[in-house]
Design an enzyme around this catalytic site. Structure first.
Site, short mmCIF file in Angstrom:
data_model
loop_
_atom_site.label_atom_id
_atom_site.label_comp_id
_atom_site.label_asym_id
_atom_site.label_seq_id
_atom_site.Cartn_x
_atom_site.Cartn_y
_atom_site.Cartn_z
N LYS A 54 0.84 -1.20 0.00
CA LYS A 54 0.00 0.00 0.00
C LYS A 54 0.88 1.26 0.00
O LYS A 54 0.60 2.23 -0.70
CB LYS A 54 -0.95 -0.03 1.20
N GLN A 98 -4.86 -2.08 9.41
CA GLN A 98 -4.71 -3.38 8.76
C GLN A 98 -5.40 -4.46 9.61
O GLN A 98 -5.10 -4.60 10.79
CB GLN A 98 -3.22 -3.70 8.57
N ASP A 121 -11.12 2.56 4.04
CA ASP A 121 -11.36 1.12 3.92
C ASP A 121 -12.87 0.81 3.91
O ASP A 121 -13.27 -0.31 3.58
CB ASP A 121 -10.72 0.38 5.11
#
Ligand code: NDP
Length: 291
Positions: A54, A98, A121
């Protein structure tokens, strides 16, 4: 029939190129450079790889990125304090925690803390709730599920009115994919580990999305001739002939299903590249919303 291969690499490259262009335009116009903060807790090697890729994508596309790695022993309240700091940092437009968090953390509390404006996200419970509600628009849609829909749209097959079957109901893939397909006016069946006689259900699918994490589970006789297949699964299988001793396969037995379907995503090179492309897209969107 031999299915068309849905090229996720190509589509992801196009999306990334568009993001890079818009970021360059923002720089030239003196606007803020989109910034993504990642938060990694613990030392799970797969999560470390995902987070690194990322950051690499941010670098390539001209976005700023900020990396925060915390030990698995970090108390929950410290993680929450970090999220608070990032919520208040004007250089940070998107916050990515994450997942999965190591055992002992409340994922729900952490995700609730991420500012809705920085939830790139799309996992904030309010964004997921809006995804499930008619007439509401989430600020952000989860990246892998959004990528699945983008890939389906490239096939030119209309989703509306189609029977769609989603294998898997996880919070990060299966359930948001099913919700997105409902929003696209498909008739959706959500399957999981307690579903009975999966092949009889999958054979009704005009669109089949496999996201279970079981190598090559979907066989040719599970598939309706002409169906469109999106394979989200990423599974390592031993292969002594491969350099690394393993190879990656999806949840779909690609070679045999290809002979029955009308279009199919490969693994790798299908859904995988779309996830980061959509994350970059969402981070740019977050910066635009903050203007
Ligand atoms: P999870 O393990 O969280 O969820 C798996 C889902 O599949 C669950 O809903 C589970 O059912 C269901 N399931 C498991 N076994 C069966 C079975 N035998 N029959 C029917 N359903 C079953 O996985 P994720 O959703 O996180 O990931 C799924 C796959 O997608 C993995 O291979 C993962 O690596 C891949 N992935 C790929 C990404 C990409 O960028 N391409 C991103 C994220 C994931 P139940 O709910 O009943 O337990």
């Amino acid at each position: 029939m031999s299915a068309t291969i849905i090229d996720g690499k190509k589509l992801a490259a196009e999306i990334r190129e568009e993001v890079a262009l818009k970021v360059a335009e923002r720089r030239a116009a003196g606007k803020s450079v989109p910034g993504l903060a990642t938060v990694l807790v613990g030392e799970d090697p797969a999560s470390q790889v995902y987070v690194r890729s990322k950051h690499r994508a941010c670098e390539k596309l001209g976005l700023n990125s900020f990396s925060h790695a915390l030990p698995a022993t970090t108390p929950q309240h410290q993680l929450i304090e970090l999220i608070d700091e990032l919520n208040n940092d004007p250089r940070v437009h998107g916050i990515l925690v994450q997942l999965p968090l190591p055992d002992g953390f409340s994922e729900e509390e952490v995700l609730l803390k991420v500012s809705l404006k920085k939830d790139v996200d799309g996992f904030h419970p309010i964004n997921i709730g809006k995804l499930a509600q008619k007439g509401r628009t989430p600020s952000f849609v989860p990246c892998t599920p959004a990528g699945v829909i983008e890939l389906l749209k490239t096939t030119g097959v209309s989703i509306e009115g189609k029977n769609a079957v989603v294998l898997g109901r996880s919070n990060i893939v299966g359930m948001p994919v099913a919700l997105l397909l409902v929003r696209e006016n498909a008739t959706v069946t959500s399957c999981h580990s307690r579903s009975q006689d999966l092949p009889s259900i999958t054979r009704t699918a005009d669109i089949l999305v496999a996201s279970v994490g079981k190598a090559e589970m979907v066989r040719a006789d599970w598939v309706k001739p002409g169906a469109v297949i999106i394979d989200v699964g990423i599974n390592h299988v031993d292969d002594p002939s491969a350099e690394k001793g393993y190879r990656l396969v999806g949840d779909v037995a690609f070679d045999e299903v290809r002979a029955v379907a009308s279009a199919i995503t490969p693994v790798p090179g299908g859904v995988g590249p779309m996830t980061i492309a959509m994350l970059m897209h969402n981070t740019l969107k977050a910066a635009e919303l903050a203007d």
